[in-house]
Design a protein around this motif. Structure first.
Motif, PDB file in Angstrom:
ATOM      1  N   GLU A 289       0.835  -1.209   0.000  1.00  8.59           N
ATOM      2  CA  GLU A 289       0.000   0.000   0.000  1.00  8.59           C
ATOM      3  C   GLU A 289       0.863   1.249   0.000  1.00  8.59           C
ATOM      4  O   GLU A 289       2.038   1.216   0.372  1.00  8.59           O
ATOM      5  CB  GLU A 289      -0.923   0.015   1.217  1.00  8.59           C
ATOM      6  CG  GLU A 289      -0.190   0.102   2.555  1.00  8.59           C
ATOM      7  CD  GLU A 289      -1.158   0.137   3.726  1.00  8.59           C
ATOM      8  OE1 GLU A 289      -1.726   1.220   3.996  1.00  8.59           O
ATOM      9  OE2 GLU A 289      -1.333  -0.909   4.379  1.00  8.59           O
ATOM     10  N   ASP A 290       0.263   2.351  -0.446  1.00 10.55           N
ATOM     11  CA  ASP A 290       0.867   3.654  -0.247  1.00 10.55           C
ATOM     12  C   ASP A 290      -0.134   4.499   0.537  1.00 10.55           C
ATOM     13  O   ASP A 290      -1.050   3.965   1.159  1.00 10.55           O
ATOM     14  CB  ASP A 290       1.283   4.303  -1.577  1.00 10.55           C
ATOM     15  CG  ASP A 290       0.111   4.494  -2.539  1.00 10.55           C
ATOM     16  OD1 ASP A 290      -1.047   4.552  -2.070  1.00 10.55           O
ATOM     17  OD2 ASP A 290       0.339   4.588  -3.767  1.00 10.55           O
TER      18      ASP A 290
ATOM     19  N   ASN B 157      -3.648   4.254  -1.734  1.00  9.65           N
ATOM     20  CA  ASN B 157      -4.063   3.085  -2.513  1.00  9.65           C
ATOM     21  C   ASN B 157      -3.493   1.779  -1.976  1.00  9.65           C
ATOM     22  O   ASN B 157      -2.471   1.763  -1.271  1.00  9.65           O
ATOM     23  CB  ASN B 157      -3.589   3.236  -3.971  1.00  9.65           C
ATOM     24  CG  ASN B 157      -4.095   4.497  -4.621  1.00  9.65           C
ATOM     25  OD1 ASN B 157      -5.282   4.651  -4.860  1.00  9.65           O
ATOM     26  ND2 ASN B 157      -3.186   5.428  -4.908  1.00  9.65           N
ATOM     27  N   TYR B 158      -4.183   0.691  -2.348  1.00 11.15           N
ATOM     28  CA  TYR B 158      -3.622  -0.647  -2.203  1.00 11.15           C
ATOM     29  C   TYR B 158      -3.090  -1.068  -3.569  1.00 11.15           C
ATOM     30  O   TYR B 158      -3.712  -0.798  -4.596  1.00 11.15           O
ATOM     31  CB  TYR B 158      -4.690  -1.635  -1.724  1.00 11.15           C
ATOM     32  CG  TYR B 158      -5.116  -1.402  -0.297  1.00 11.15           C
ATOM     33  CD1 TYR B 158      -4.212  -1.567   0.751  1.00 11.15           C
ATOM     34  CD2 TYR B 158      -6.410  -1.010   0.011  1.00 11.15           C
ATOM     35  CE1 TYR B 158      -4.592  -1.337   2.064  1.00 11.15           C
ATOM     36  CE2 TYR B 158      -6.794  -0.780   1.323  1.00 11.15           C
ATOM     37  CZ  TYR B 158      -5.880  -0.952   2.344  1.00 11.15           C
ATOM     38  OH  TYR B 158      -6.253  -0.724   3.638  1.00 11.15           O
ATOM     39  N   ILE B 159      -1.952  -1.736  -3.566  1.00 14.78           N
ATOM     40  CA  ILE B 159      -1.308  -2.138  -4.810  1.00 14.78           C
ATOM     41  C   ILE B 159      -1.109  -3.649  -4.790  1.00 14.78           C
ATOM     42  O   ILE B 159      -0.442  -4.188  -3.904  1.00 14.78           O
ATOM     43  CB  ILE B 159       0.045  -1.426  -4.992  1.00 14.78           C
ATOM     44  CG1 ILE B 159      -0.161   0.097  -4.927  1.00 14.78           C
ATOM     45  CG2 ILE B 159       0.693  -1.823  -6.310  1.00 14.78           C
ATOM     46  CD1 ILE B 159       1.092   0.872  -4.663  1.00 14.78           C
TER      47      ILE B 159
ATOM     48  N   SER C  95       0.139  -6.945  -7.014  1.00 13.52           N
ATOM     49  CA  SER C  95       0.927  -7.329  -8.185  1.00 13.52           C
ATOM     50  C   SER C  95       0.981  -8.847  -8.287  1.00 13.52           C
ATOM     51  O   SER C  95       1.263  -9.521  -7.296  1.00 13.52           O
ATOM     52  CB  SER C  95       2.350  -6.772  -8.093  1.00 13.52           C
ATOM     53  OG  SER C  95       2.340  -5.365  -8.090  1.00 13.52           O
TER      54      SER C  95
ATOM     55  N   GLY D 286     -10.395   1.980  -9.565  1.00 13.00           N
ATOM     56  CA  GLY D 286      -9.004   1.568  -9.623  1.00 13.00           C
ATOM     57  C   GLY D 286      -8.456   1.501 -11.031  1.00 13.00           C
ATOM     58  O   GLY D 286      -9.130   1.849 -12.002  1.00 13.00           O
ATOM     59  N   LYS D 287      -7.222   1.029 -11.136  1.00 10.47           N
ATOM     60  CA  LYS D 287      -6.556   0.896 -12.428  1.00 10.47           C
ATOM     61  C   LYS D 287      -5.830  -0.447 -12.485  1.00 10.47           C
ATOM     62  O   LYS D 287      -5.408  -0.979 -11.459  1.00 10.47           O
ATOM     63  CB  LYS D 287      -5.536   2.027 -12.634  1.00 10.47           C
ATOM     64  CG  LYS D 287      -6.148   3.418 -12.665  1.00 10.47           C
ATOM     65  CD  LYS D 287      -5.069   4.474 -12.836  1.00 10.47           C
ATOM     66  CE  LYS D 287      -5.663   5.886 -12.843  1.00 10.47           C
ATOM     67  NZ  LYS D 287      -4.596   6.924 -12.969  1.00 10.47           N
TER      68      LYS D 287
ATOM     69  N   THR E  35      -0.484  -5.357 -12.445  1.00  7.85           N
ATOM     70  CA  THR E  35      -0.514  -4.503 -11.254  1.00  7.85           C
ATOM     71  C   THR E  35      -1.873  -3.824 -11.155  1.00  7.85           C
ATOM     72  O   THR E  35      -2.300  -3.128 -12.079  1.00  7.85           O
ATOM     73  CB  THR E  35       0.600  -3.440 -11.310  1.00  7.85           C
ATOM     74  OG1 THR E  35       1.869  -4.096 -11.452  1.00  7.85           O
ATOM     75  CG2 THR E  35       0.597  -2.605 -10.036  1.00  7.85           C
TER      76      THR E  35
ATOM     77  N   THR F 166      -4.264  -1.255  -8.899  1.00  2.00           N
ATOM     78  CA  THR F 166      -4.265  -0.198  -7.878  1.00  2.00           C
ATOM     79  C   THR F 166      -5.708   0.093  -7.499  1.00  2.00           C
ATOM     80  O   THR F 166      -6.526   0.412  -8.356  1.00  2.00           O
ATOM     81  CB  THR F 166      -3.598   1.085  -8.431  1.00  2.00           C
ATOM     82  OG1 THR F 166      -2.275   0.768  -8.875  1.00  2.00           O
ATOM     83  CG2 THR F 166      -3.523   2.147  -7.347  1.00  2.00           C
TER      84      THR F 166
END
Length: 265
Positions: free
Chosen positions: A192-193, A196-198, A200, A244-245, A256, A258
């Motif tokens: 996470e940042d 967002n949660y990421i 992968s 999200g993306k 990935t 996001t």
């Protein structure tokens, strides 16, 4: 329904005999229509409440089922621990140091995956990751896992996140099955940042051609044959629905995702 039928028949009777409709009858008709409308709204609201309660009960039942599965996994690991120690001790007694080293690497890998998934606040997601890790082991695929977030502020419902991860992990495992056993590798990262949660998902399979980077997300497009190619389309749809993306890079092939945190901008 009976009231409406009587009103209709009586009104047709008055019209047929060219009789003026009394004011009182008009008032009765208006009251019946209003009453039926109110009753319809009440019944609709009750129906929606009942449906919501049913959905809540199903979600709670699924939540309990996933918790029970996690507990079973933990108990199984604990039960097998003595057996693992005995196996390693036996190999050391026979002087088979390399076999003991390989065995320990496999056992500690299983324990590490279980320990990492326990960080997640969602037992549904933790259970899915454990299941996919077990599936990878059954297919002789090395499964790398890095979890640096507990997903505490997840805005996506767990079953939707599982649809995302499930499709990506299944595709990743399918992509490496044509490789030699020593070359099969799948990796999942959850981090996470600030906003967002990421997520992968990468694999060691063949790369994706640049001209196919966008086409792979189209419904029905697949390089695996007919009646395939819906997984990535579903993933992108869910991701976009939640703001999200998703992007893909290759080689190595890494998807990935996001997803914004709950309460974020």
């Amino acid at each position: 329904m009976g009231q409406a039928l009587l009103i209709c028949l009586f009104t047709q009777y008055l019209v047929y005999f060219n009789t003026s409709i009394p004011l009182g009858w008009i008032v009765i008709v208006d009251m019946v229509i209003f009453g039926n409308t109110v009753l319809g709204f009440i019944l609709l609201r009750k129906s929606l409440v009942l449906e919501e309660q049913d959905n809540l009960i199903r979600q709670q039942a699924k939540h309990i089922q996933n918790l029970e599965e996690m507990i079973r996994n933990i108990r199984a690991q604990r039960h097998d621990f003595i057996s693992h120690l005995q196996a390693v001790y036996g190999m050391l007694q026979m002087g088979k140091l390399e076999s003991a080293r390989e065995y320990l690497a496999e056992v500690t890998g299983d324990i590490r995956i279980l320990t990492q998934t326990l960080k997640l606040k969602s037992p549904e997601v933790a259970a899915l990751v454990q299941q996919k890790a077990a599936l990878a082991a059954g297919r002789n695929i090395s499964f790398g896992l890095v979890i640096e977030s507990d997903l505490a502020k997840l805005a996506v419902r767990p079953h939707n996140l599982n649809r995302i991860l499930g499709n990506l992990l299944d595709n990743a495992m399918d992509a490496v099955m044509f490789l030699a056993t020593k070359d099969r590798f799948v990796r999942l990262e959850i981090r996470e940042d600030e906003q967002n949660y990421i997520l992968s998902v990468g694999n060691s399979g063949p790369g994706i051609r640049e001209d196919l980077m966008e086409k792979i997300f189209e419904p029905g497009f697949s390089t695996k044959g007919e009646n395939r190619g819906l997984g990535l389309a579903i993933v992108r749809e869910i991701v976009q629905q939640h703001g999200g993306k998703i992007k893909v890079s290759s080689p190595p092939t890494i998807f990935t995702v996001t997803l914004p945190k709950a309460g974020g901008e």
